[in-house]
Motif scaffolding. Structure first.
Motif, short mmCIF file in Angstrom:
data_model
loop_
_atom_site.label_atom_id
_atom_site.label_comp_id
_atom_site.label_asym_id
_atom_site.label_seq_id
_atom_site.Cartn_x
_atom_site.Cartn_y
_atom_site.Cartn_z
N ALA A 32 0.80 -1.22 0.00
CA ALA A 32 0.00 0.00 0.00
C ALA A 32 0.83 1.27 0.00
CB ALA A 32 -0.94 -0.01 1.20
N TYR A 33 2.06 1.18 0.49
CA TYR A 33 2.81 2.41 0.71
C TYR A 33 3.03 3.28 -0.52
CZ TYR A 33 6.22 5.77 2.23
OH TYR A 33 6.85 6.94 2.48
N PRO A 34 3.45 2.73 -1.66
CA PRO A 34 3.68 3.61 -2.82
C PRO A 34 2.45 4.45 -3.15
CG PRO A 34 4.56 1.44 -3.27
CD PRO A 34 3.81 1.34 -1.99
N LEU A 35 1.29 3.82 -3.10
CA LEU A 35 0.07 4.56 -3.40
C LEU A 35 -0.18 5.64 -2.36
CD1 LEU A 35 -1.96 4.38 -5.61
CD2 LEU A 35 -3.36 2.89 -4.18
N TYR A 36 0.02 5.26 -1.12
CA TYR A 36 -0.15 6.22 -0.03
C TYR A 36 0.78 7.41 -0.22
CZ TYR A 36 0.09 8.10 4.70
OH TYR A 36 0.09 8.94 5.78
N TYR A 37 2.01 7.13 -0.59
CA TYR A 37 3.00 8.18 -0.78
C TYR A 37 2.54 9.19 -1.82
CZ TYR A 37 7.60 10.24 -1.79
OH TYR A 37 8.65 11.11 -1.97
N VAL A 38 1.96 8.68 -2.92
CA VAL A 38 1.52 9.59 -3.98
C VAL A 38 0.31 10.40 -3.53
CG1 VAL A 38 0.70 9.77 -6.34
CG2 VAL A 38 2.44 8.09 -5.77
N VAL A 39 -0.59 9.76 -2.80
CA VAL A 39 -1.75 10.50 -2.29
C VAL A 39 -1.29 11.64 -1.39
CG1 VAL A 39 -3.80 10.40 -0.87
CG2 VAL A 39 -3.31 8.55 -2.44
N VAL A 40 -0.38 11.31 -0.47
CA VAL A 40 0.16 12.34 0.41
C VAL A 40 0.83 13.44 -0.39
CG1 VAL A 40 2.00 12.79 2.07
CG2 VAL A 40 0.44 10.89 2.43
N ALA A 41 1.61 13.03 -1.40
CA ALA A 41 2.33 14.01 -2.20
C ALA A 41 1.38 14.93 -2.94
CB ALA A 41 3.25 13.30 -3.19
N SER A 42 0.20 14.43 -3.30
CA SER A 42 -0.70 15.25 -4.11
C SER A 42 -1.38 16.33 -3.29
CB SER A 42 -1.77 14.37 -4.78
OG SER A 42 -2.62 13.83 -3.80
N VAL A 43 -1.26 16.26 -1.95
CA VAL A 43 -1.83 17.34 -1.16
C VAL A 43 -0.78 18.05 -0.33
CG1 VAL A 43 -4.15 16.39 -1.03
CG2 VAL A 43 -2.46 15.69 0.65
N SER A 44 0.49 17.85 -0.70
CA SER A 44 1.57 18.52 0.03
C SER A 44 2.32 19.47 -0.87
CB SER A 44 2.56 17.48 0.56
OG SER A 44 1.90 16.47 1.24
N ASP A 45 3.17 20.22 -0.26
CA ASP A 45 4.03 21.11 -1.02
C ASP A 45 5.11 20.27 -1.72
OD1 ASP A 45 6.35 22.75 -1.65
OD2 ASP A 45 5.30 24.34 -0.55
N PRO A 46 5.20 20.39 -3.05
CA PRO A 46 6.15 19.53 -3.78
C PRO A 46 7.57 19.64 -3.29
CG PRO A 46 4.67 20.61 -5.31
CD PRO A 46 4.39 21.21 -3.96
N TYR A 47 7.97 20.83 -2.83
CA TYR A 47 9.34 20.96 -2.37
C TYR A 47 9.58 20.14 -1.11
CZ TYR A 47 10.07 24.42 -5.94
OH TYR A 47 10.18 25.04 -7.16
N ASP A 48 8.51 20.01 -0.29
CA ASP A 48 8.64 19.14 0.88
C ASP A 48 8.75 17.68 0.46
OD1 ASP A 48 6.43 21.05 3.05
OD2 ASP A 48 8.58 21.20 2.63
N VAL A 49 7.96 17.36 -0.60
CA VAL A 49 7.99 15.98 -1.08
C VAL A 49 9.40 15.60 -1.51
CG1 VAL A 49 7.15 14.41 -2.85
CG2 VAL A 49 5.59 16.04 -1.80
N TYR A 50 10.01 16.51 -2.29
CA TYR A 50 11.33 16.17 -2.80
C TYR A 50 12.42 16.31 -1.77
CZ TYR A 50 9.27 15.74 -7.39
OH TYR A 50 8.52 15.33 -8.44
N ALA A 51 12.06 16.92 -0.61
CA ALA A 51 13.06 16.97 0.46
C ALA A 51 12.89 15.78 1.38
CB ALA A 51 12.89 18.27 1.24
N GLY A 52 11.88 14.97 1.09
CA GLY A 52 11.70 13.77 1.89
C GLY A 52 10.89 13.99 3.14
N LYS A 53 10.25 15.17 3.27
CA LYS A 53 9.55 15.42 4.52
C LYS A 53 8.17 14.78 4.57
CE LYS A 53 11.78 19.85 5.42
NZ LYS A 53 11.59 21.26 5.05
N THR A 54 7.74 14.25 3.46
CA THR A 54 6.36 13.77 3.44
C THR A 54 6.23 12.27 3.39
OG1 THR A 54 6.34 13.91 1.06
CG2 THR A 54 5.52 15.82 2.27
#
Lengths: 59, 235, 317
Positions: A32-54
Motif C-alpha cells: 500500500a505504501y507507494p500509493l499512499y506516498y503519492v496521495v500524500v504528495a498530491s496534497v503537500s508542497d512539492p518541495y517538501d515531497v522532494y526533500a523527503g519530509k512527506t
C-alpha cells in the motif's frame, strides 16, 4: 474422512497465527505504501515531497 | 486540494478525463452486450453447430494477426481517429465470454428456463427475462473488468487516435515526461511557483487516473473471487 | 459464410434425431433467434480477428496499401533475412529472453507463497482486508505505475535516492532496468496472482487440516504436506502458460520505462515491432518480426506442454 474430535487450539497454533498476521500486515503495508506516498504528495508542497519530509504525513 | 483543482482546470487534462469517461462508458456497454449475446447462444447445449461456433471464437484467443495486420484492417475499415477503434479490434472479449458462458451453464437453473419455454416464451424472452436478471453477479464482474480495461488503456489510443482524442492516461504521460513547467497553466506565475504547481499536478493527476478503479473494484471483489473459484475447479 | 454448420450425413442426422427428437433442420429453424444474436459477434470476429490473420501473409510480401494484402509482390524470406541480420538483432533477442526469464524466476513464486500464507489465516475479516489491499495495484494503469516509478527513482528527491543519499538517475542506468521492471511487476501482479491459487486451495477438505492438527502437525508442516501438493497441478499449468510467453515480453511497460540511455538492456522485440511498423511504416517488415515471435511462442508452448505431460501428467492442451 471426518475427524470426530476437534483438534485443540494450542500455543503453537497461537504463535503461528500471530506470526501470520504480522507477516501479512507487513506485506500489506509494503504494497500500500507507494500509493499512499503519492496521495500524500498530491496534497503537500512539492518541495517538501522532494526533500523527503512527506514520507508519512502531508505538509 | 489545489493540485486537483489545477488538474481539471488544465484543458488538456480535462479533455483527457472526459474522453476517458466517454470511452469507458461506451466501451463497457459494447463489451457487456457483445459478451452476453455471444455467451448465451453458446451456453445452450441444444444449439446445432455449437461446438464449431465455439471453436471459431476460441481460435482467436490463441492465434491472431499481430499488431500491424490488425492496424491495417482498422485503417482500411475507416476506423482511424475513431473511438470505435478502441473497442472493435479487441473482438468480443473471449475471456469474458467463457466466464459468462460457464456461469449461464452452471448457475442458471434449467427448470426456470424450461418453465418459461413451456409458458410460450421464445429464446429472446428467456434470455432477457430469465437469464439476464439472474446473472447480475457475473454481469457486475464483467462491467468492472471492462471498465478497468478501458479506463486504463492507452496503447490502442496511442496508435489509433489523434492528440485531441487522447484519454487521460495518455495526457498523463505527456505531463510526466515534460520536466519544464506547463505553460498553459502557469502563465502568470513566477518560475518557482510554476514549477511547484506542475509537480503538484503530476501527483494529483496520477491519483485522478488511479482512483476511480480503486474505488470500484472492492464492491465486486467477492464476485470475481467466486468466478475464479468455479474456473479453477472446472479447469 | 457466417454460421458454419457441419454438413450432416444421413447417419449423423439420424443419430441427432434420436438424441434430440427432431430433425437438424427443424432445430436450426427453431433456434433462429440464437443465431441472430451471434451474427454481430461473428461479423466482428471475422473482420477484426480473421482478416488480420489472413493479412499476416504480408510478412512474405512487399506490402503496398494500394495493392492490398494479396496483391502485393511476393518477396519470400527477405524480411526475415533483414531481421536476422539487423545490427541489434542479437541484443534484442538476448534482452527479450533475459527479461522474460528473470521476470518469471523472481515473480512466479511470489503469488504462490502469498496464497499459502493467506490461506492459513483464521481471521476472516482481516483476511478480506488483506486481499483487498493486495489486489489494488493490479487495477492501477501501467501508465500510473510508471509515473510512480519515475517519482520514486527521481534523482532530485525521489524516495530511493533520498534513502541512499545519492542522486542517481536510475532510468538511465541499463543495469537497473531489469530490476525496476521486475520489482514493479511483482508489486503490481503478485497480489492478483494469488486469486487462482487461493481458489485451488479452497478445494482442500478442512477435515484434512483437523486430522493433521490432531497428529501434531505444525502450521508449516500442514502447508507443506497438504496445501503444496494440492497446488502443484495449477502451478505447473501456470508455469506452462508463462513459459510459452517467454518470447513475448509485453510491449507497454518496456516502452514506458525505456530511455535512450538504457536501451542496451531495454531493447526488446515487441518495441521494435511497434517502432518499425507504426512509427516507421515498415508494415511488411514489422509483420514478419511479429510472425517470427508468434511461431517461437507456439513452439515453446508445445515443447513445454509435452515436457509437463511426460514429467507430471499435467497439460494445457
Amino acid at each position: 474422512m471426518k475427524a470426530k474430535t476437534k483438534a485443540s487450539y494450542g500455543l503453537s497454533d497461537k504463535t503461528s497465527d500471530i506470526i501470520l498476521v504480522v507477516v501479512t500486515t507487513i506485506i500489506m503495508l509494503i504494497i500500500a505504501y507507494p500509493l499512499y506516498y503519492v496521495v500524500v504528495a498530491s496534497v503537500s508542497d512539492p518541495y517538501d515531497v522532494y526533500a523527503g519530509k512527506t514520507f508519512l504525513l502531508p505538509s | 486540494m489545489e493540485g486537483y483543482k489545477a488538474v481539471f482546470a488544465n484543458s488538456d487534462l480535462f479533455n483527457g478525463f472526459i474522453n476517458s469517461v466517454k470511452y469507458t462508458v461506451i466501451g463497457t456497454l459494447y463489451s457487456v452486450i457483445t459478451v452476453y449475446i455471444t455467451a448465451y447462444p453458446l451456453s445452450r447445449k441444444d444449439l446445432p453447430g455449437r461446438k464449431w461456433i465455439s471453436i471459431f471464437f476460441i481460435i482467436t484467443m490463441y492465434f491472431g494477426g499481430g499488431l500491424i495486420p490488425t492496424y491495417l484492417v482498422v485503417r482500411d475499415t475507416g476506423l482511424l481517429n475513431n473511438m470505435w477503434a478502441l473497442f472493435l479490434p479487441g473482438g468480443v472479449g473471449m475471456g469474458n465470454v467463457i466466464i459468462v458462458r460457464n456461469f449461464f451453464e452452471n448457475n442458471i437453473p434449467k427448470e426456470l428456463m424450461e418453465a418459461a419455454e413451456i409458458d410460450g416464451a421464445d429464446n429472446f424472452t428467456v434470455f432477457l427475462k430469465v437469464v439476464v436478471p439472474l446473472s447480475r453477479s457475473i454481469m457486475a464482474v464483467i462491467v468492472v473488468f471492462s471498465m478497468v480495461a478501458f479506463w486504463n488503456d492507452w496503447f490502442t489510443a496511442l496508435i489509433y487516435l489523434q492528440k485531441e482524442q487522447y484519454p487521460f492516461p495518455l495526457v498523463l504521460r505527456g505531463i510526466l515526461i515534460t520536466t519544464e513547467a506547463m505553460s498553459n497553466m502557469t502563465g502568470g506565475l513566477g518560475y518557482a511557483e510554476a514549477n511547484r504547481l506542475t509537480e503538484l499536478v503530476k501527483f494529483a493527476s496520477m491519483i485522478v487516473a488511479a482512483a476511480p478503479m480503486l474505488i470500484i473494484y472492492p464492491f465486486v471483489q467477492k464476485y470475481f473471487e467466486q468466478g475464479f473459484m468455479t474456473g479453477a475447479v472446472k479447469g | 459464410m457466417s454460421n458454419p454448420v457441419p454438413a450432416a450425413n444421413a447417419a449423423a442426422t439420424a443419430k441427432k434425431s434420436q438424441k434430440h427428437g427432431k430433425t437438424l433442420g427443424k432445430r436450426i429453424a427453431e433456434n433462429w433467434q440464437l443465431y441472430l444474436l451471434l451474427v454481430i459477434p461473428v461479423v466482428i470476429t471475422l473482420i477484426y480477428k480473421y482478416i488480420p490473420m489472413y493479412g499476416v501473409q504480408i510478412a512474405f510480401r512487399d506490402y503496398k496499401p494500394a495493392r492490398g494484402f494479396f496483391g502485393s509482390k511476393w518477396v519470400g524470406w527477405e524480411w526475415f533475412e533483414r531481421f536476422f541480420t539487423a545490427p541489434n538483432f542479437k541484443r534484442m533477442i538476448v534482452n527479450t529472453i533475459k527479461l522474460s526469464v528473470f521476470s518469471l524466476l523472481w515473480s512466479f513464486p511470489v503469488p504462490i507463497i502469498l496464497s499459502l500464507a493467506i490461506n492459513q489465516m483464521r481471521f476472516k475479516r482481516y483476511k478480506r482486508v488483506v486481499q483487498t489491499v493486495m489486489y489494488a495495484p493490479h487495477f492501477i494503469s501501467i501508465m500510473v505505475v510508471c509515473g510512480m516509478i519515475r517519482i520514486f527513482l527521481s534523482p532530485y528527491g525521489g524516495l530511493i535516492n533520498l534513502l541512499i543519499g545519492q542522486q542517481i538517475d536510475f532510468m538511465t542506468v541499463p543495469e537497473a532496468f531489469r530490476t525496476i521492471y521486475i520489482a514493479s511487476g511483482i508489486w503490481q501482479d503478485a497480489g492478483w496472482g494469488t486469486i487462482i491459487y487461493l481458489a485451488t486451495l479452497s478445494a482442500v477438505d478442512p477435515g484434512l487440516y483437523e486430522a493433521a492438527k490432531i497428529d501434531g502437525a505444525s502450521m508449516f508442516q500442514r502447508i507443506l504436506n497438504i496445501d503444496v501438493p494440492e497446488l502443484i497441478p495449477m502451478i505447473i499449468l501456470q508455469l506452462i502458460m508463462a513459459a510459452s510467453g517467454i518470447m513475448s515480453v509485453g510491449f507497454e511497460k518496456v516502452f514506458l520505462l525505456q530511455t535512450q540511455l538504457n536501451r542496451v538492456t531495454s531493447d526488446v522485440i515487441a518495441v521494435y515491432v511497434y517502432e518499425q511498423g507504426i512509427v516507421d511504416h515498415a508494415y511488411s517488415y514489422s509483420t514478419a518480426i511479429g510472425l517470427f515471435n508468434t511461431v517461437i511462442n507456439i513452439i515453446l508452448l508445445i515443447v513445454v506442454n509435452q515436457i509437463a505431460k511426460k514429467a507430471a501428467d499435467v497439460s494445457f492442451v
